[in-house]
Design an enzyme around this catalytic site. Structure first.
Site, PDB file in Angstrom:
ATOM      1  CG  ASN A  10      -1.611   1.225   1.558  1.00 42.19           C
ATOM      2  OD1 ASN A  10      -1.828   2.082   0.479  1.00 42.19           O
ATOM      3  ND2 ASN A  10      -2.207   1.403   2.427  1.00 42.19           N
ATOM      4  CG  HIS A  97      -5.899   2.426   5.082  1.00 45.87           C
ATOM      5  ND1 HIS A  97      -5.708   3.424   5.961  1.00 45.87           N
ATOM      6  CD2 HIS A  97      -4.881   1.656   5.044  1.00 45.87           C
ATOM      7  CE1 HIS A  97      -4.416   3.126   6.511  1.00 45.87           C
ATOM      8  NE2 HIS A  97      -3.921   1.990   5.920  1.00 45.87           N
ATOM      9  CD  GLU A 146      -3.574  -1.641   7.635  1.00 52.57           C
ATOM     10  OE1 GLU A 146      -2.868  -1.959   7.193  1.00 52.57           O
ATOM     11  OE2 GLU A 146      -4.294  -0.439   7.472  1.00 52.57           O
ATOM     12  CB  SER A 184       4.623  -1.101  12.375  1.00 50.53           C
ATOM     13  OG  SER A 184       4.118   0.135  12.406  1.00 50.53           O
TER      14      SER A 184
HETATM   15  P1  PGA Z   1       2.355   0.950   7.492  1.00 57.59           P
HETATM   16  O1  PGA Z   1       0.898   0.986   7.014  1.00 57.59           O
HETATM   17  O2  PGA Z   1       2.906  -0.361   7.097  1.00 57.59           O
HETATM   18  O3  PGA Z   1       3.137   1.854   7.289  1.00 57.59           O
HETATM   19  O4  PGA Z   1       2.079   0.719   9.219  1.00 57.59           O
HETATM   20  C1  PGA Z   1       0.289  -0.025   6.836  1.00 57.59           C
HETATM   21  C2  PGA Z   1      -1.182   0.336   6.169  1.00 57.59           C
HETATM   22  O5  PGA Z   1      -1.716   1.460   6.784  1.00 57.59           O
HETATM   23  O6  PGA Z   1      -1.879  -0.342   5.346  1.00 57.59           O
END
Ligand code: PGA
Length: 224
Positions: A10, A97, A146, A184
């Protein structure tokens, strides 16, 4: 073990066309045809067409997705990208999201309309949920758990807790639901998530921007 896995990049609001193509040039040749791993890249709308062309020319096993879809059909909706238009280029769309719920006022109702539009034009909806309390719209088989604290923070959830949440979601919505983890993820922690029986892959933001880091994660998935 060889369960089906998704590794999804993403990019969020990052990379112009030149940067996007540099990424494809580096990542594409590293990808292998592995039946159990589906690798997806979700670029900014303006990058999608060039990315799609580069994937076709290179014949890379890489699915192209979008980061959103309009809740409306084609028509007088200035600034929106309709599923019909997008379906020429993408096979999957990230919907709901947290950054869209938070910054653009997306509601469960809008997300459910986006899901309907996506499905109508054969775009697989990947719906993001922040926890077990978020409603998964009907007809969705692929979701990403998430947790808000983990997004872009460098502070991921534990693989064990992510698996517990995934298990709870499956109990609620059916065992066929594929649940990804996002928040993360790095090449250092990805293996521990991928090894969880209840998890079917990863949605990756920051770590997906760096081609070397992303390839590392994909190669870890190949070995699961
Ligand atoms: P991140 O984002 O890997 O930078 O934490 C993941 C996401 O929001 O899809």
């Amino acid at each position: 073990m060889n369960k089906q896995l998704w590794i999804i990049a993403n990019w969020k609001s990052n990379k112009n066309i030149r940067e996007a193509l540099e990424w494809i040039d580096k990542v594409g040749p590293e990808l292998e045809n592995r039946l159990h791993v589906k690798v997806v890249v979700c670029p900014a709308f303006t990058d999608i067409e060039e990315v799609k062309k580069a994937v076709l020319v290179g014949n890379y096993p890489l699915i192209v997705g979008a980061q959103d879809v309009s809740p409306f059909a084609e028509g007088p909706y200035t600034g929106e990208e309709s599923a019909r238009i997008l379906s020429e280029l993408v096979d999957l769309a990230i919907l709901g999201h947290f950054e869209r719920r938070e910054n653009f006022g997306e509601t469960d109702q809008m997300i459910s309309e986006k899901v309907q539009q996506a499905k109508k034009f054969n775009i697989t909806p990947l719906v993001c949920v922040q926890g077990k309390e978020i409603k998964v719209p009907e007809g969705v088989n692929l979701i990403a758990y998430e947790p808000i604290f983990a997004i872009g923070s460098g502070n991921p959830d534990t693989p064990q807790n992510a698996a517990l949440v995934a298990q709870g979601l499956k109990e609620q919505y059916g065992e066929d639901l594929e649940v990804l983890y996002g928040g993360s993820v790095t090449s250092d922690n990805s293996k521990a998530f991928l090894q969880q029986e209840e998890l079917s892959g990863l949605l990756i933001g920051k770590s997906s921007l760096d081609p070397e880091e992303f390839v590392k994660i994909v190669k870890i998935a190949y070995l699961i």
